[in-house]
Design a protein around this motif. Structure first.
Motif, PDB file in Angstrom:
ATOM      1  N   ARG A  89      15.107  16.983  11.643  1.00 43.73           N
ATOM      2  CA  ARG A  89      14.708  17.568  12.935  1.00 43.73           C
ATOM      3  C   ARG A  89      13.507  16.817  13.489  1.00 43.73           C
ATOM      4  O   ARG A  89      12.680  16.338  12.723  1.00 43.73           O
ATOM      5  CB  ARG A  89      14.353  19.041  12.743  1.00 43.73           C
ATOM      6  CG  ARG A  89      15.592  19.834  12.343  1.00 43.73           C
ATOM      7  CD  ARG A  89      15.488  21.270  12.793  1.00 43.73           C
ATOM      8  NE  ARG A  89      16.668  21.974  12.335  1.00 43.73           N
ATOM      9  CZ  ARG A  89      16.676  22.744  11.265  1.00 43.73           C
ATOM     10  NH1 ARG A  89      15.595  22.908  10.548  1.00 43.73           N
ATOM     11  NH2 ARG A  89      17.776  23.346  10.904  1.00 43.73           N
TER      12      ARG A  89
ATOM     13  N   SER B  68      19.371  21.001  18.124  1.00 43.36           N
ATOM     14  CA  SER B  68      19.130  22.285  18.797  1.00 43.36           C
ATOM     15  C   SER B  68      19.508  23.435  17.871  1.00 43.36           C
ATOM     16  O   SER B  68      20.457  24.187  18.135  1.00 43.36           O
ATOM     17  CB  SER B  68      19.946  22.368  20.090  1.00 43.36           C
ATOM     18  OG  SER B  68      19.617  21.333  20.970  1.00 43.36           O
TER      19      SER B  68
ATOM     20  N   LYS C 290      24.426  17.410  19.020  1.00 48.27           N
ATOM     21  CA  LYS C 290      23.261  18.254  19.392  1.00 48.27           C
ATOM     22  C   LYS C 290      22.785  19.132  18.236  1.00 48.27           C
ATOM     23  O   LYS C 290      22.305  20.245  18.449  1.00 48.27           O
ATOM     24  CB  LYS C 290      23.559  19.117  20.631  1.00 48.27           C
ATOM     25  CG  LYS C 290      24.014  18.336  21.862  1.00 48.27           C
ATOM     26  CD  LYS C 290      23.959  19.171  23.137  1.00 48.27           C
ATOM     27  CE  LYS C 290      24.601  18.435  24.307  1.00 48.27           C
ATOM     28  NZ  LYS C 290      24.582  19.200  25.551  1.00 48.27           N
TER      29      LYS C 290
ATOM     30  N   SER D 215      23.118  13.855  16.326  1.00 45.52           N
ATOM     31  CA  SER D 215      22.180  14.202  17.393  1.00 45.52           C
ATOM     32  C   SER D 215      21.813  12.927  18.134  1.00 45.52           C
ATOM     33  O   SER D 215      21.236  12.005  17.554  1.00 45.52           O
ATOM     34  CB  SER D 215      20.904  14.842  16.829  1.00 45.52           C
ATOM     35  OG  SER D 215      19.910  14.894  17.853  1.00 45.52           O
TER      36      SER D 215
ATOM     37  N   GLU E 229      19.903  27.047  19.233  1.00 44.80           N
ATOM     38  CA  GLU E 229      21.042  27.316  20.131  1.00 44.80           C
ATOM     39  C   GLU E 229      22.390  27.108  19.464  1.00 44.80           C
ATOM     40  O   GLU E 229      23.435  27.300  20.093  1.00 44.80           O
ATOM     41  CB  GLU E 229      20.965  26.418  21.371  1.00 44.80           C
ATOM     42  CG  GLU E 229      19.854  26.754  22.347  1.00 44.80           C
ATOM     43  CD  GLU E 229      18.589  25.994  22.035  1.00 44.80           C
ATOM     44  OE1 GLU E 229      18.643  24.773  21.953  1.00 44.80           O
ATOM     45  OE2 GLU E 229      17.550  26.647  21.835  1.00 44.80           O
TER      46      GLU E 229
ATOM     47  N   THR F 218      26.214  23.570  20.298  1.00 49.39           N
ATOM     48  CA  THR F 218      25.608  24.696  21.024  1.00 49.39           C
ATOM     49  C   THR F 218      26.551  25.260  22.086  1.00 49.39           C
ATOM     50  O   THR F 218      26.149  26.105  22.883  1.00 49.39           O
ATOM     51  CB  THR F 218      24.274  24.272  21.698  1.00 49.39           C
ATOM     52  OG1 THR F 218      24.562  23.398  22.808  1.00 49.39           O
ATOM     53  CG2 THR F 218      23.350  23.562  20.734  1.00 49.39           C
TER      54      THR F 218
END
Ligand SMILES: Nc1nc2c(ncn2[C@@H]2O[C@H](COP(=O)(O)OP(=O)(O)OP(=O)(O)O)[C@@H](O)[C@H]2O)c(=O)[nH]1
Ligand SMILES: [Mg+2]
Length: 286
Positions: free
Chosen positions: A285, A181, A178, A237, A184, A147
């Protein structure tokens, strides 16, 4: 192989030298016991009597040092905490001061592999502290934040730093963190893959990643190997845990193999393992 047992200890921090500037929101500072530049034996085992290696009282057969590097805020500490404790540090971002470490022992095909994982501060002002630790690292996990484009653009500079300070044969893996996200995200997975493919060998001025030597690459040409292999790369993540354990396990397997010099037909292939076992962001996710 000898069995080792280390004193009970959660880890430690070595921020430091008193010359370091005070940082905003420092983490609790534990007594600094580790020192840069300490010796390891040729097979990667720490020298006897280094109580600073800590280890939670676990037995182990071989031990290696792994360093987490990358820009401030990419999630190095969170990735380490996810791996060590299975938790996510949500909330206020507290930047690491100096350097910190945690130990974890993994069972790799019946061998207890202890990873001593050094969590470095990404902030520029601590860079000189980090430099001193590179030469002892057996493996490096280089992170960027999917992001944050600037953190991705910094990877080349990190590679230059690694080239300058780390051991020539250090095991290196690129992680794009990440990926939970999704909204983003500004760095595509393909961009990470592309960077991993082309950057390492070029940094080394070889045109071909040095790690390809003796890798058993099926391609006839160096260009084919470069295209096919490059740096091992995964998206991770710390929030969901995606691929975090896998990244450390892959490193542990590679380091263990190097220390035991397994026959070539049984060789562990880091790239193949990462490619086979790595999961995509879409399946995981929260
Ligand atoms: N959504 C999401 N946030 C994350 C993830 N990993 C870390 N963060 C957040 O990103 C911020 C920075 O995480 P840290 O792990 O402290 O970053 P760092 O790389 O250790 O930063 P320095 O210590 O300054 O070098 C924190 O607010 C974390 O909660 C992730 O996988 N997903
Ligand atoms: Mg940190």
């Amino acid at each position: 192989m000898s069995r080792k047992k280390t004193p009970k200890s959660k880890g430690g921090s070595a921020p430091a030298t008193s010359a370091l500037p005070a940082a905003n929101g420092p983490r609790p500072v534990r007594p600094g016991t580790a020192r840069p530049g300490s010796k390891t034996s040729p097979n990667g085992l720490p020298q006897q009597g280094r109580s600073s290696l800590g280890g939670g009282g676990d037995f182990y057969d071989v031990a290696f040092k792994v360093m987490l590097v990358g820009d401030s805020g990419v999630g190095k500490t969170c990735v380490l905490v996810r791996f060590k404790d299975g938790a996510f540090l949500a909330g206020t971002f507290i930047s690491t001061v100096g350097i910190d470490f945690r130990n974890k022992v993994l069972d790799v095909d019946g061998t207890k592999v202890k990873l001593q994982i050094w969590d470095t501060a990404g902030q520029e002002r601590f860079r000189s502290v980090t430099h001193a630790y590179y030469r002892d690292a057996h493996a490096l996990l280089l992170l960027y934040d999917v992001t944050n484009k600037a953190s991705f653009d910094s990877i080349q500079a990190w590679l230059a730093e690694i080239q300058e300070y780390a051991q020539h044969d250090v095991v290196l893996m690129l992680l794009g963190n990440k990926v939970d996200s999704a909204q983003e995200r500004v760095v595509k997975r393909e961009d990470g893959e592309k960077l991993a493919k082309v950057s390492w060998g070029l940094q080394r001025g070889q045109g071909v990643p040095l790690r390809l030597q003796g890798c058993g690459c099926p391609h006839q040409s160096a260009a084919g190997c470069l295209q096919e292999y490059g740096l091992p790369f995964m998206e991770t993540s710390a929030k969901t845990g995606l691929n975090v354990d896998l990244a450390f396990t892959a490193i542990a397997k590679e380091l263990k193999q190097r220390s035991t010099k397994a026959p070539s037909e049984h060789r562990f292939r880091l790239h193949d393992y990462v490619r086979r076992e790595g999961r995509g962001a879409s399946c995981c996710r929260p």
